[in-house]
Design an enzyme around this catalytic site. Sequence first.
Site: not given
Length: 432
Positions: A405, A401-403
């Site tokens: 990581v 999850d780019h939010r």
Amino acid sequence: MGKQVFFLPDLGEGLTEADLVSWSVAVGDRVELNQTIAEVETAKALVELPSPFAGTVTQLLAEPGSTVAVGTPVIAIDTPTGTGTDADSPGQNDDASGGAPVLVGSGPLPPRPSRRRHLQSATVPRNGLSGSATTTPAAQLHPAAKPSTRKLARDLGVDLTVVDGTGPDGLVTDDDVRAVAKTSGAVPDAVVPDRVTPERETRTPIRGVRKHTADAVTRSAFTAPHVTEFLTVDVTAAVELLRDLRDTPSYAGLHATPLALVARVLLLALRAHPELNATWDGERCEIVTKHYVNLGIAVAGPRGLTVPNIKDAHLLGLRELCRELDDLAETARSGRTTPAALSGGTVTITNVGVFGVDAGTPILTPGEAAILCLGAIRQRPWVHRGELAVRSVTTLGLSFDHRLVDGEQGSRLLADIGAMLENPLRLADPDC
């Protein structure tokens, strides 16, 4: 005698409905408190429903295959004392006299009773709850068979009521169904296939686990911004380590598999990268980092894909992980995983390598920051110590999850996992 009605309870995690798979009792049967009366399938698990009353079954108020909402009446039982919920009452009775009802998940369970059906008449409304009733022998309504066996019978066009069960307590098995299919001429005498579809199209209702999985992956895909990275790794040393461990007495009876070793390596790597063992709390605008790991394992079973998790997996060594993985897979493939085992995961592993697939882009389990995908281990030409050699190689895929990581964090975790698999001596303890 007092007529008591059992209303379908909340089976956990706020579930609002369940599919009635089969009845374990018939009209006229005597049931004891906590005796299994039915199997129901929720969005998360196959659950045995215990009776909250002791008495005689007078009505089955839902048909196998129907979807029943929580709070809907499912069975009527005449009790000697009249305790419990009266048929005209809107909910369950809290009166404890004569033995309080014990619902799913609480109280001791007696030994499972025989599932043989008595050839008595069961009155079941056609719509499951109300309307005109028809009388049908109870054994014809619900012969003893697992859900997967019922599906096989439908696929082969076999009427389960004409099949003599050879399993425990008269349970109808897959082999029983195939034998009837052969003798009836429904399919050629050669090999009875697992699935026969004479129609040009087949429509399958989306229920239970399949419905839950579809909702979950859709929610995940369109909520969490996914990033997937890949790393191809020489795992020759890891394969040799597993081979040696299988020959040691301490691993007797255990399956020391690549999945178990990768799980152990992931748990070790998360110690240095706890940001990938976290969840996004959008309501409070917080990142919640977990200081424990409930390790989810994606399992393909007869009910579809489920992701049960091993609680506090960070406390386990490789031997314990092997044992837990064996138990988890056996339970999941038999359809007996509990809702509790399917809830509370923090990070997941999916193993597409068992299907001969080299790599994948897995979708995050909702609420988790990362999922690791293990591909097939193959013999490939590889440059080893400056020379070309044939080595055991696999590809790892990490979605995150780019939010929560960023690319550096995800890359470092994946690189550390690869380094430990290439050189198992990097593992933190002698017993892995």
